[in-house]
Design a protein around this motif. Structure first.
Motif, PDB file in Angstrom:
ATOM      1  N   MET A   1     136.451  -0.636 -51.323  1.00 49.31           N
ATOM      2  CA  MET A   1     136.660  -0.361 -49.956  1.00 49.31           C
ATOM      3  C   MET A   1     136.859  -1.597 -49.158  1.00 49.31           C
ATOM      4  SD  MET A   1     133.202   1.258 -48.030  1.00 49.31           S
ATOM      5  CE  MET A   1     132.452  -0.049 -48.839  1.00 49.31           C
ATOM      6  N   MET A   2     137.503  -1.332 -47.997  1.00 48.04           N
ATOM      7  CA  MET A   2     137.963  -2.347 -47.095  1.00 48.04           C
ATOM      8  C   MET A   2     137.273  -2.000 -45.749  1.00 48.04           C
ATOM      9  SD  MET A   2     141.939  -3.368 -48.140  1.00 48.04           S
ATOM     10  CE  MET A   2     141.754  -4.564 -46.771  1.00 48.04           C
ATOM     11  N   ILE A   3     136.725  -3.001 -45.071  1.00 47.27           N
ATOM     12  CA  ILE A   3     136.444  -2.849 -43.562  1.00 47.27           C
ATOM     13  C   ILE A   3     137.697  -3.347 -42.917  1.00 47.27           C
ATOM     14  CG2 ILE A   3     134.757  -3.584 -41.770  1.00 47.27           C
ATOM     15  CD1 ILE A   3     132.431  -3.693 -43.942  1.00 47.27           C
ATOM     16  N   ASN A   4     138.050  -2.789 -41.729  1.00 44.59           N
ATOM     17  CA  ASN A   4     138.946  -3.223 -40.956  1.00 44.59           C
ATOM     18  C   ASN A   4     138.817  -4.674 -40.446  1.00 44.59           C
ATOM     19  OD1 ASN A   4     140.159  -3.725 -37.935  1.00 44.59           O
ATOM     20  ND2 ASN A   4     141.372  -2.294 -38.946  1.00 44.59           N
ATOM     21  N   GLU A   5     139.550  -5.762 -40.708  1.00 47.06           N
ATOM     22  CA  GLU A   5     139.170  -7.017 -40.421  1.00 47.06           C
ATOM     23  C   GLU A   5     139.010  -7.401 -39.001  1.00 47.06           C
ATOM     24  OE1 GLU A   5     141.419 -11.442 -41.347  1.00 47.06           O
ATOM     25  OE2 GLU A   5     141.777  -9.785 -42.519  1.00 47.06           O
ATOM     26  N   THR A   6     140.163  -6.768 -38.258  1.00 45.64           N
ATOM     27  CA  THR A   6     140.164  -6.831 -36.569  1.00 45.64           C
ATOM     28  C   THR A   6     138.722  -6.476 -36.228  1.00 45.64           C
ATOM     29  OG1 THR A   6     142.442  -6.859 -36.516  1.00 45.64           O
ATOM     30  CG2 THR A   6     141.130  -6.518 -34.476  1.00 45.64           C
ATOM     31  N   LYS A   7     138.423  -5.320 -36.673  1.00 37.38           N
ATOM     32  CA  LYS A   7     136.993  -4.648 -36.215  1.00 37.38           C
ATOM     33  C   LYS A   7     135.981  -5.455 -36.375  1.00 37.38           C
ATOM     34  CE  LYS A   7     134.545  -1.216 -34.472  1.00 37.38           C
ATOM     35  NZ  LYS A   7     134.836  -1.022 -33.008  1.00 37.38           N
ATOM     36  N   ALA A   8     135.720  -6.269 -37.686  1.00 41.43           N
ATOM     37  CA  ALA A   8     134.793  -7.013 -38.469  1.00 41.43           C
ATOM     38  C   ALA A   8     134.616  -8.356 -37.386  1.00 41.43           C
ATOM     39  CB  ALA A   8     135.075  -7.466 -39.337  1.00 41.43           C
ATOM     40  N   ARG A   9     135.758  -9.046 -37.111  1.00 39.93           N
ATOM     41  CA  ARG A   9     135.904 -10.219 -36.074  1.00 39.93           C
ATOM     42  C   ARG A   9     135.249  -9.788 -34.690  1.00 39.93           C
ATOM     43  NH1 ARG A   9     140.334 -11.580 -39.069  1.00 39.93           N
ATOM     44  NH2 ARG A   9     140.201 -13.748 -39.766  1.00 39.93           N
ATOM     45  N   SER A  10     135.612  -8.382 -34.216  1.00 47.32           N
ATOM     46  CA  SER A  10     134.956  -8.034 -33.055  1.00 47.32           C
ATOM     47  C   SER A  10     133.383  -7.958 -32.901  1.00 47.32           C
ATOM     48  CB  SER A  10     135.417  -6.666 -32.611  1.00 47.32           C
ATOM     49  OG  SER A  10     135.047  -6.183 -31.376  1.00 47.32           O
ATOM     50  N   VAL A  11     133.092  -7.175 -34.176  1.00 46.25           N
ATOM     51  CA  VAL A  11     131.460  -7.230 -34.432  1.00 46.25           C
ATOM     52  C   VAL A  11     130.851  -8.699 -34.354  1.00 46.25           C
ATOM     53  CG1 VAL A  11     129.802  -6.545 -36.127  1.00 46.25           C
ATOM     54  CG2 VAL A  11     131.688  -4.967 -35.513  1.00 46.25           C
ATOM     55  N   PHE A  12     131.318  -9.455 -35.250  1.00 38.67           N
ATOM     56  CA  PHE A  12     130.657 -11.036 -35.204  1.00 38.67           C
ATOM     57  C   PHE A  12     130.477 -11.452 -33.942  1.00 38.67           C
ATOM     58  CE2 PHE A  12     130.523  -9.934 -39.499  1.00 38.67           C
ATOM     59  CZ  PHE A  12     129.697 -11.093 -40.386  1.00 38.67           C
ATOM     60  N   LYS A  13     131.867 -11.127 -33.153  1.00 40.87           N
ATOM     61  CA  LYS A  13     131.688 -11.899 -31.866  1.00 40.87           C
ATOM     62  C   LYS A  13     130.516 -11.353 -30.769  1.00 40.87           C
ATOM     63  CE  LYS A  13     133.466 -14.198 -28.231  1.00 40.87           C
ATOM     64  NZ  LYS A  13     133.205 -15.614 -28.065  1.00 40.87           N
ATOM     65  N   LYS A  14     130.560  -9.998 -30.965  1.00 39.39           N
ATOM     66  CA  LYS A  14     129.453  -9.303 -30.273  1.00 39.39           C
ATOM     67  C   LYS A  14     128.092  -9.679 -30.653  1.00 39.39           C
ATOM     68  CE  LYS A  14     132.432  -5.316 -29.109  1.00 39.39           C
ATOM     69  NZ  LYS A  14     132.379  -4.083 -29.316  1.00 39.39           N
ATOM     70  N   VAL A  15     127.761  -9.912 -31.870  1.00 40.14           N
ATOM     71  CA  VAL A  15     126.645 -10.218 -32.391  1.00 40.14           C
ATOM     72  C   VAL A  15     126.228 -11.940 -31.862  1.00 40.14           C
ATOM     73  CG1 VAL A  15     125.369 -11.088 -34.273  1.00 40.14           C
ATOM     74  CG2 VAL A  15     126.761  -8.952 -34.537  1.00 40.14           C
ATOM     75  N   GLN A  16     127.390 -12.532 -31.721  1.00 43.55           N
ATOM     76  CA  GLN A  16     127.305 -14.034 -31.164  1.00 43.55           C
ATOM     77  C   GLN A  16     126.938 -13.753 -29.718  1.00 43.55           C
ATOM     78  OE1 GLN A  16     130.822 -16.080 -30.182  1.00 43.55           O
ATOM     79  NE2 GLN A  16     130.189 -17.957 -31.627  1.00 43.55           N
ATOM     80  N   GLN A  17     127.437 -13.143 -29.177  1.00 43.97           N
ATOM     81  CA  GLN A  17     127.032 -12.882 -27.831  1.00 43.97           C
ATOM     82  C   GLN A  17     125.604 -12.547 -27.589  1.00 43.97           C
ATOM     83  OE1 GLN A  17     129.846 -10.301 -26.697  1.00 43.97           O
ATOM     84  NE2 GLN A  17     131.403 -11.814 -26.202  1.00 43.97           N
ATOM     85  N   VAL A  18     125.138 -11.673 -28.394  1.00 41.15           N
ATOM     86  CA  VAL A  18     123.730 -11.202 -28.355  1.00 41.15           C
ATOM     87  C   VAL A  18     122.831 -12.155 -28.670  1.00 41.15           C
ATOM     88  CG1 VAL A  18     122.096  -9.480 -29.360  1.00 41.15           C
ATOM     89  CG2 VAL A  18     124.383  -8.691 -28.671  1.00 41.15           C
ATOM     90  N   HIS A  19     123.124 -13.016 -29.902  1.00 40.75           N
ATOM     91  CA  HIS A  19     122.449 -14.252 -30.287  1.00 40.75           C
ATOM     92  C   HIS A  19     122.207 -14.967 -28.971  1.00 40.75           C
ATOM     93  CE1 HIS A  19     121.665 -13.841 -34.418  1.00 40.75           C
ATOM     94  NE2 HIS A  19     122.627 -13.715 -34.911  1.00 40.75           N
TER      95      HIS A  19
END
Length: 205
Positions: A1-19
């Protein structure tokens, strides 16, 4: 199973902003044990939403929580009949849907989502996950990244190798289920997903 790479990058960026917002909000340094209540306040301010979290009684082997969206508020429901660490994790995971989901990710059919997830988690042919399933998996990843920040993991891996700590002790320090510590420290995820994406974000800063 693969998670969309572009979506994953966006998620990590949003997590960074929340951090970053959380660290600015917390006075006296960031504790190892993240405050779920403070996190809710930070996300509420960031997204301009009223976010209410309640414990509810409902049956379900697989459903630990859910999120209901309204124009200016969000209702997070957490199943009351589960361990405290699972309540914490579920509350943050559902909050992560507010942080990471786009409108096309929203699901109005919980039963189909669960059925899809049960299939997706056992797929091995590398097919990209369906959007709703992908949203659930990415929310879980985002919750792990918030509750067990990447900065602790290299040190914890070394302590585990030297038998100076255990998964249970790490889980207790961060107030999360041991299975989620295991997922965070799993070799492929830690080395090839989290490490790569956090390094990219650090270099772009």
């Amino acid at each position: 199973m693969m998670i969309n790479e572009t979506k994953a990058r966006s998620v990590f960026k949003k997590v960074q902003q929340v951090h970053q917002e959380y660290r600015a909000y917390v006075i006296g340094g960031v504790p190892v044990l993240l405050s779920v209540e403070d996190l809710y306040r930070v996300v509420s301010q960031m997204y301009g939403l009223t976010i209410n979290k309640t414990q509810v009684i409902f049956d379900g082997e697989f459903v630990r929580g859910l999120v209901e969206r309204y124009p200016e508020r969000v209702e997070v429901r957490v199943r009351s009949s589960q361990a405290v660490v699972w309540k914490r994790f579920t509350a943050v995971k559902e909050l992560c849907h507010v942080i990471i989901d786009e409108k096309e990710d929203w699901s109005t059919d919980g039963v189909e989502t669960i059925r899809d997830l049960l299939v997706e988690y056992f797929m091995t042919d590398g097919e990209e996950a369906a959007k709703v399933s992908q949203s659930e998996m990415l929310a879980e990843i985002a919750a792990i990244e918030l509750l067990y920040p990447f900065e602790y993991r290299d040190g914890d891996l070394k302590k585990l190798a030297a038998q100076h700590t255990t998964i249970a002790k790490i889980a207790d320090q961060h107030g999360i289920p041991g299975v989620m510590v295991g997922r965070a420290l799993e070799e492929h995820y830690h080395a090839n997903v989290a490490s790569m994406l956090w390094t990219e974000l650090d270099e772009a800063a």
